[in-house]
Scaffold this active site. Structure first.
Site, short mmCIF file in Angstrom:
data_model
loop_
_atom_site.label_atom_id
_atom_site.label_comp_id
_atom_site.label_asym_id
_atom_site.label_seq_id
_atom_site.Cartn_x
_atom_site.Cartn_y
_atom_site.Cartn_z
N ARG A 214 -7.52 2.29 15.48
CA ARG A 214 -6.67 1.15 15.83
C ARG A 214 -5.71 1.54 16.95
O ARG A 214 -4.94 2.48 16.81
CB ARG A 214 -5.91 0.64 14.61
CG ARG A 214 -6.87 0.14 13.54
CD ARG A 214 -6.24 -0.64 12.45
NE ARG A 214 -7.27 -1.21 11.58
CZ ARG A 214 -7.05 -1.87 10.46
NH1 ARG A 214 -5.81 -2.06 10.06
NH2 ARG A 214 -8.05 -2.36 9.75
N GLU A 216 -2.93 0.72 17.99
CA GLU A 216 -1.57 0.24 17.79
C GLU A 216 -0.59 1.25 18.38
O GLU A 216 -0.76 2.45 18.18
CB GLU A 216 -1.29 0.05 16.30
CG GLU A 216 -2.20 -0.96 15.62
CD GLU A 216 -2.05 -0.97 14.11
OE1 GLU A 216 -2.23 -2.04 13.53
OE2 GLU A 216 -1.76 0.09 13.53
N ARG A 222 4.22 5.80 8.93
CA ARG A 222 3.13 5.26 8.11
C ARG A 222 1.93 4.79 8.92
O ARG A 222 0.98 4.24 8.37
CB ARG A 222 3.65 4.11 7.23
CG ARG A 222 4.09 2.90 8.01
CD ARG A 222 4.76 1.85 7.13
NE ARG A 222 4.93 0.61 7.84
CZ ARG A 222 5.85 0.40 8.78
NH1 ARG A 222 6.69 1.37 9.11
NH2 ARG A 222 5.93 -0.76 9.39
N HIS A 223 1.95 4.99 10.26
CA HIS A 223 0.85 4.56 11.11
C HIS A 223 0.10 5.74 11.71
O HIS A 223 0.70 6.74 12.11
CB HIS A 223 1.36 3.67 12.26
CG HIS A 223 1.72 2.29 11.83
ND1 HIS A 223 3.01 1.92 11.53
CD2 HIS A 223 0.96 1.17 11.67
CE1 HIS A 223 3.04 0.64 11.19
NE2 HIS A 223 1.81 0.17 11.26
N GLU A 361 2.39 -1.19 2.15
CA GLU A 361 1.06 -1.75 1.95
C GLU A 361 0.01 -0.65 2.08
O GLU A 361 -0.05 0.04 3.09
CB GLU A 361 0.79 -2.84 2.98
CG GLU A 361 -0.62 -3.42 2.92
CD GLU A 361 -1.00 -4.15 4.19
OE1 GLU A 361 -2.13 -3.96 4.66
OE2 GLU A 361 -0.15 -4.88 4.74
N SER A 364 -5.52 -4.16 1.73
CA SER A 364 -5.61 -5.61 1.91
C SER A 364 -7.01 -6.04 1.49
O SER A 364 -7.98 -5.31 1.69
CB SER A 364 -5.37 -6.02 3.36
OG SER A 364 -4.02 -5.84 3.71
N ARG A 412 -2.50 6.42 3.43
CA ARG A 412 -1.34 5.74 2.83
C ARG A 412 -1.33 5.90 1.32
O ARG A 412 -0.27 6.08 0.71
CB ARG A 412 -1.35 4.26 3.22
CG ARG A 412 -0.92 4.02 4.65
CD ARG A 412 -0.59 2.56 4.89
NE ARG A 412 -0.14 2.33 6.26
CZ ARG A 412 0.36 1.17 6.69
NH1 ARG A 412 0.46 0.15 5.85
NH2 ARG A 412 0.75 1.03 7.93
#
Length: 438
Positions: A214, A216, A222-223, A361, A364, A412
């Site tokens: 990803r 991002e 946390r990423h 989180e 999902s 995570r």
């Protein structure tokens, strides 16, 4: 063979027997007439005791010349005695220096001299020699084993989907582009579309454990830009509750497996991992907004719950429900991807959920829209072109059963399980906004 036993395998049954151990020099102590050498392997420490009168003179001279982190192999006789720090010692007959370590060391593996995280990650091979870091990665290994075993015990089939793709999985822009010969391509951010296609194949229950990518630009604790995702999809479900029920049992199994098989590692980390209580609480999106409002955090209906909101909810759930793990569900349809099924009687709400762990989180999921025409309309509602998803939509035209699934972030999960401050602690060589090597 330089090693017959790891440190953890030396038991009283071996008292008086000859063994071979190998590892890295942890400490050397010279008391004149007796010299001590402690070597470290992946399971712990072994004490080598060399009284001058009982060992070869050349061996006796060698021990004080050894430096921290030299690689050595020792052959000798096991002696269980209360005088030894660890309850036993090895009286050496032979010591072989397999390799020398340069000085100074890039960091102190004993942990006595603290090192910044960047220094540790730049020298991960040395960082792993610290028992507490080794413990984290042994626990990580256990989590992956527990998860894979649980899938198989519940009738899931492991699949492997492409990581080079032609179109965005969820219509997002956070993709790493690449050239695929004469065409443009991307690294996969999720196996979502492919695992749904498998629901039309008759495999019924599938899972994949694989990296995701990803693009991002977040640089947070946390990423990650490359992470490992535990993905699953199951057919012939009636609602999203079936998926939530399976996911909570999977996570509880992984936690309990670590509790049972990694007691030593948890002790090294000085961490008490509590047994999870099933079922995990379910908190609707509307209820979550109400709780946050009472805490002074206002979120407009329809917007996703941000990081601060997650943190506040996590604290609230611990203080009021003693629940580190809980589900958020019944989200606004506009906040979730096109493939999530809406409630027929209330289309502004969809059958999606998130699993939260200590206010972060970790997963999902939800029930997917399996009806072709409705799915096409939902793709359009998100401003996407159905023609770009033809390879995916084709599977929905020839008998797609109701289905649902989830994606669970492995890093995570482990970070939150151990309540660690940074996700980079649980992956060997992190890829983030600033780090491409080692």
């Amino acid at each position: 063979m330089y090693r017959t036993h790891y440190s953890s395998e030396i038991t009283e049954e071996l008292n008086g027997q000859k063994v071979k151990v190998a590892g890295w020099v942890w400490e050397v102590k010279d008391l004149g007439g007796i010299k001590f050498l402690w070597i470290r392997d992946r399971d712990g420490i072994v004490q080598i005791t060399a009284p001058k009168k009982k060992v070869d003179p050349e061996l006796f001279k060698l021990i004080p010349k050894l430096r921290s982190e030299d690689v050595v192999a020792v052959e000798g006789v096991v002696n269980f005695t209360p005088k030894a720090k660890l309850g036993f010692e090895i009286l050496p007959e032979k010591i072989v220096v397999l390799n020398r370590a340069e000085t100074p060391l890039p960091l102190d593996p004993t942990g006595k001299v603290k090192a910044e995280l960047d220094t540790r990650l730049d020298n991960r091979f040395m960082d792993l020699r610290r028992p507490e870091v080794m413990a984290i990665f042994k626990i990580r290994s256990s989590v992956f084993k527990a998860v894979r075993d649980f899938f198989h015990e519940n009738g899931f089939i492991e699949i492997h989907t492409p990581k080079i793709i032609a179109t965005a999985t969820e219509g997002g822009t956070e993709l790493f582009p690449m050239k695929y010969f004469e065409e443009d391509a991307f690294l996969a951010q999720s196996p979502q579309l492919y695992k749904q296609i498998m629901m039309a194949s008759g495999l019924d229950r599938v899972y994949e454990i694989a990296p995701i990518f990803r693009a991002e630009e977040h640089n947070t604790t946390r990423h990650l830009n490359e992470a490992w995702s535990i993905d699953s999809e199951m057919a012939f479900i009636e609602d999203e509750e079936e998926v939530m029920s399976f996911l909570e049992r999977l996570v509880a199994h992984a936690i309990n497996y670590v509790r049972e098989h990694n007691a030593k590692e948890l002790d090294i980390l000085n961490f008490e991992l509590e047994e999870p209580k099933l079922p995990f609480p379910r908190v609707s999106y509307d209820k979550a907004l109400e709780i946050l409002g009472d805490l002074g955090k206002e979120i407009p209906w329809g917007e996703d719950i941000d990081t601060e909101g997650e943190r506040l909810l996590g604290k609230y759930m611990m203080e009021n429900e003693n629940a580190p793990l809980y589900f958020l569900y019944q989200y606004p349809s506009e906040a979730k991807p096109f493939y999530i099924m809406k409630y027929d009687n209330k289309p502004e709400i969809c059958r999606a959920f998130d699993l939260e762990y200590r206010g972060v989180e970790i997963s999902s999921g939800g029930q997917r829209e399996h009806r072709h025409d409705i799915l096409v309309e939902q793709i359009k509602e998100k401003g996407l072109n159905p023609e770009s998803f033809e390879f995916y939509l084709k599977a929905f035209r020839y008998g797609m059963p109701p289905h649902g699934g989830f994606g669970l972030g492995a890093e995570r999960l482990i970070k939150q399980m151990l309540d660690l401050p940074n996700i980079r602690e649980v992956i060997l060589f992190p890829r983030d906004r600033r780090r491409l090597t080692p």
